[in-house]
Design a protein around this motif. Structure first.
Motif, PDB file in Angstrom:
ATOM      1  N   ALA A  51       0.720  -1.344   0.083  1.00 53.24           N
ATOM      2  CA  ALA A  51       0.024  -0.093   0.075  1.00 53.24           C
ATOM      3  C   ALA A  51       0.892   1.326   0.000  1.00 53.24           C
ATOM      4  CB  ALA A  51      -0.885   0.010   1.124  1.00 53.24           C
ATOM      5  N   GLN A  52       1.960   1.259   0.802  1.00 50.52           N
ATOM      6  CA  GLN A  52       3.020   2.424   0.526  1.00 50.52           C
ATOM      7  C   GLN A  52       3.777   2.528  -0.680  1.00 50.52           C
ATOM      8  OE1 GLN A  52       5.454   1.745   4.278  1.00 50.52           O
ATOM      9  NE2 GLN A  52       3.864   2.962   5.305  1.00 50.52           N
ATOM     10  N   GLU A  53       4.187   1.060  -0.913  1.00 48.62           N
ATOM     11  CA  GLU A  53       4.967   1.318  -2.310  1.00 48.62           C
ATOM     12  C   GLU A  53       4.054   1.563  -3.487  1.00 48.62           C
ATOM     13  OE1 GLU A  53       7.326  -2.079  -4.995  1.00 48.62           O
ATOM     14  OE2 GLU A  53       6.914  -2.623  -2.751  1.00 48.62           O
ATOM     15  N   PHE A  54       2.970   1.317  -3.604  1.00 50.61           N
ATOM     16  CA  PHE A  54       1.799   1.397  -4.670  1.00 50.61           C
ATOM     17  C   PHE A  54       0.797   2.255  -4.279  1.00 50.61           C
ATOM     18  CE2 PHE A  54       4.033  -2.537  -5.248  1.00 50.61           C
ATOM     19  CZ  PHE A  54       4.619  -2.496  -6.771  1.00 50.61           C
ATOM     20  N   ASN A  55       1.117   3.267  -3.706  1.00 54.10           N
ATOM     21  CA  ASN A  55       0.271   4.299  -3.071  1.00 54.10           C
ATOM     22  C   ASN A  55      -0.771   4.994  -4.288  1.00 54.10           C
ATOM     23  OD1 ASN A  55      -0.924   6.026  -1.394  1.00 54.10           O
ATOM     24  ND2 ASN A  55       0.216   7.603  -1.755  1.00 54.10           N
ATOM     25  N   ASN A  56      -0.378   5.075  -5.380  1.00 50.55           N
ATOM     26  CA  ASN A  56      -0.977   5.806  -6.451  1.00 50.55           C
ATOM     27  C   ASN A  56      -1.279   4.875  -7.463  1.00 50.55           C
ATOM     28  OD1 ASN A  56      -1.552   8.141  -5.231  1.00 50.55           O
ATOM     29  ND2 ASN A  56       0.520   8.699  -5.470  1.00 50.55           N
ATOM     30  N   ASP A  57      -1.086   3.411  -7.419  1.00 53.06           N
ATOM     31  CA  ASP A  57      -1.115   2.612  -8.413  1.00 53.06           C
ATOM     32  C   ASP A  57      -1.631   1.092  -7.969  1.00 53.06           C
ATOM     33  OD1 ASP A  57      -0.588   1.011 -10.624  1.00 53.06           O
ATOM     34  OD2 ASP A  57       1.506   0.819 -10.347  1.00 53.06           O
ATOM     35  N   ARG A  58      -2.874   1.135  -8.244  1.00 45.63           N
ATOM     36  CA  ARG A  58      -3.951   0.342  -7.734  1.00 45.63           C
ATOM     37  C   ARG A  58      -3.633  -0.897  -8.597  1.00 45.63           C
ATOM     38  NH1 ARG A  58      -6.533  -2.320  -3.787  1.00 45.63           N
ATOM     39  NH2 ARG A  58      -8.283  -3.416  -4.586  1.00 45.63           N
ATOM     40  N   GLU A  59      -3.374  -0.916  -9.778  1.00 46.82           N
ATOM     41  CA  GLU A  59      -3.152  -2.065 -10.595  1.00 46.82           C
ATOM     42  C   GLU A  59      -1.859  -2.727 -10.297  1.00 46.82           C
ATOM     43  OE1 GLU A  59      -4.511   0.750 -11.663  1.00 46.82           O
ATOM     44  OE2 GLU A  59      -6.550  -0.055 -12.271  1.00 46.82           O
ATOM     45  N   GLY A  60      -0.864  -1.825  -9.830  1.00 51.83           N
ATOM     46  CA  GLY A  60       0.512  -2.355  -9.491  1.00 51.83           C
ATOM     47  C   GLY A  60       0.653  -3.077  -8.099  1.00 51.83           C
ATOM     48  N   TYR A  61      -0.362  -2.616  -7.239  1.00 52.95           N
ATOM     49  CA  TYR A  61      -0.508  -3.184  -6.047  1.00 52.95           C
ATOM     50  C   TYR A  61      -1.262  -4.556  -6.178  1.00 52.95           C
ATOM     51  CZ  TYR A  61      -3.066  -3.951  -1.554  1.00 52.95           C
ATOM     52  OH  TYR A  61      -3.764  -4.418  -0.392  1.00 52.95           O
ATOM     53  N   THR A  62      -2.200  -4.517  -6.866  1.00 54.12           N
ATOM     54  CA  THR A  62      -2.890  -6.028  -7.044  1.00 54.12           C
ATOM     55  C   THR A  62      -2.069  -6.930  -7.700  1.00 54.12           C
ATOM     56  OG1 THR A  62      -5.204  -4.738  -7.204  1.00 54.12           O
ATOM     57  CG2 THR A  62      -4.978  -6.963  -8.261  1.00 54.12           C
ATOM     58  N   GLU A  63      -1.129  -6.551  -8.768  1.00 51.80           N
ATOM     59  CA  GLU A  63      -0.261  -7.451  -9.354  1.00 51.80           C
ATOM     60  C   GLU A  63       1.002  -7.976  -8.194  1.00 51.80           C
ATOM     61  OE1 GLU A  63       3.061  -7.351 -12.731  1.00 51.80           O
ATOM     62  OE2 GLU A  63       1.045  -6.249 -13.189  1.00 51.80           O
ATOM     63  N   ALA A  64       1.340  -7.022  -7.341  1.00 50.05           N
ATOM     64  CA  ALA A  64       2.154  -7.364  -6.656  1.00 50.05           C
ATOM     65  C   ALA A  64       1.880  -8.241  -5.248  1.00 50.05           C
ATOM     66  CB  ALA A  64       2.898  -5.977  -5.953  1.00 50.05           C
ATOM     67  N   LYS A  65       0.598  -8.331  -5.152  1.00 51.20           N
ATOM     68  CA  LYS A  65       0.379  -9.442  -4.050  1.00 51.20           C
ATOM     69  C   LYS A  65      -0.116 -10.612  -4.779  1.00 51.20           C
ATOM     70  CE  LYS A  65      -4.560  -7.695  -3.550  1.00 51.20           C
ATOM     71  NZ  LYS A  65      -5.459  -7.709  -2.442  1.00 51.20           N
ATOM     72  N   THR A  66      -0.205 -10.750  -5.894  1.00 50.31           N
ATOM     73  CA  THR A  66      -0.790 -11.988  -6.554  1.00 50.31           C
ATOM     74  C   THR A  66       0.383 -13.104  -6.452  1.00 50.31           C
ATOM     75  OG1 THR A  66      -1.570 -10.762  -8.367  1.00 50.31           O
ATOM     76  CG2 THR A  66      -1.042 -13.001  -8.613  1.00 50.31           C
ATOM     77  N   GLU A  67       1.427 -12.964  -6.115  1.00 56.00           N
ATOM     78  CA  GLU A  67       2.282 -13.985  -5.819  1.00 56.00           C
ATOM     79  C   GLU A  67       1.997 -14.986  -4.604  1.00 56.00           C
ATOM     80  OE1 GLU A  67       7.224 -14.882  -4.854  1.00 56.00           O
ATOM     81  OE2 GLU A  67       6.529 -13.004  -6.003  1.00 56.00           O
ATOM     82  N   PHE A  68       1.771 -13.822  -3.273  1.00 53.17           N
ATOM     83  CA  PHE A  68       1.542 -14.244  -2.011  1.00 53.17           C
ATOM     84  C   PHE A  68       0.116 -15.025  -2.271  1.00 53.17           C
ATOM     85  CE2 PHE A  68      -0.939 -14.151   1.854  1.00 53.17           C
ATOM     86  CZ  PHE A  68      -0.091 -14.827   2.713  1.00 53.17           C
ATOM     87  N   ILE A  69      -0.828 -14.606  -2.867  1.00 50.98           N
ATOM     88  CA  ILE A  69      -2.189 -15.304  -3.086  1.00 50.98           C
ATOM     89  C   ILE A  69      -2.081 -16.637  -3.879  1.00 50.98           C
ATOM     90  CG2 ILE A  69      -4.375 -15.109  -4.295  1.00 50.98           C
ATOM     91  CD1 ILE A  69      -4.021 -11.936  -3.645  1.00 50.98           C
ATOM     92  N   ASN A  70      -1.187 -16.434  -4.839  1.00 52.78           N
ATOM     93  CA  ASN A  70      -1.016 -17.808  -5.554  1.00 52.78           C
ATOM     94  C   ASN A  70      -0.362 -18.833  -4.700  1.00 52.78           C
ATOM     95  OD1 ASN A  70      -2.498 -17.264  -7.735  1.00 52.78           O
ATOM     96  ND2 ASN A  70      -0.682 -16.237  -8.628  1.00 52.78           N
ATOM     97  N   LYS A  71       0.576 -18.395  -3.826  1.00 53.74           N
ATOM     98  CA  LYS A  71       1.377 -19.253  -2.780  1.00 53.74           C
ATOM     99  C   LYS A  71       0.321 -19.987  -1.835  1.00 53.74           C
ATOM    100  CE  LYS A  71       3.515 -17.950   0.885  1.00 53.74           C
ATOM    101  NZ  LYS A  71       4.645 -17.419   1.957  1.00 53.74           N
ATOM    102  N   VAL A  72      -0.736 -19.291  -1.525  1.00 52.84           N
ATOM    103  CA  VAL A  72      -1.623 -19.985  -0.583  1.00 52.84           C
ATOM    104  C   VAL A  72      -2.552 -20.733  -1.063  1.00 52.84           C
ATOM    105  CG1 VAL A  72      -3.626 -18.946   1.105  1.00 52.84           C
ATOM    106  CG2 VAL A  72      -1.461 -17.519   0.871  1.00 52.84           C
TER     107      VAL A  72
END
Length: 75
Positions: A51-72
């Motif tokens: 959220a801090q890293e991608f403060n103004n980039d919702r799509e980047g934020y979503t893409e960046a958390k995909t790895e964790f979600i897929n791991k789970v």
């Protein structure tokens, strides 16, 4: 009619039909987190960092958390 004073998004809504593959993945992810407090803490930490890293980039934020979600979902 609703007038926006800024372009900053205040909500993010997902709509899907029950039974779709995406629906099933959402429920599976939720259910796994409900049973594993360690994963919840890890997900909170990741989301806060992103959220801090991608403060103004919702799509980047979503893409960046995909790895964790897929791991789970797939481990």
């Amino acid at each position: 009619m609703l007038k926006l004073r800024t372009i900053k998004r205040v909500a993010h809504l997902h709509l899907m039909q029950e039974g779709e593959e995406r629906w099933e993945k959402q429920l599976k992810f939720r259910n796994i987190l409900r049973t594993n407090a360690h994963l919840v803490k890890e997900y909170v930490t990741i989301k806060r960092q992103l959220a801090q890293e991608f403060n103004n980039d919702r799509e980047g934020y979503t893409e960046a958390k995909t790895e964790f979600i897929n791991k789970v979902l797939f481990n």
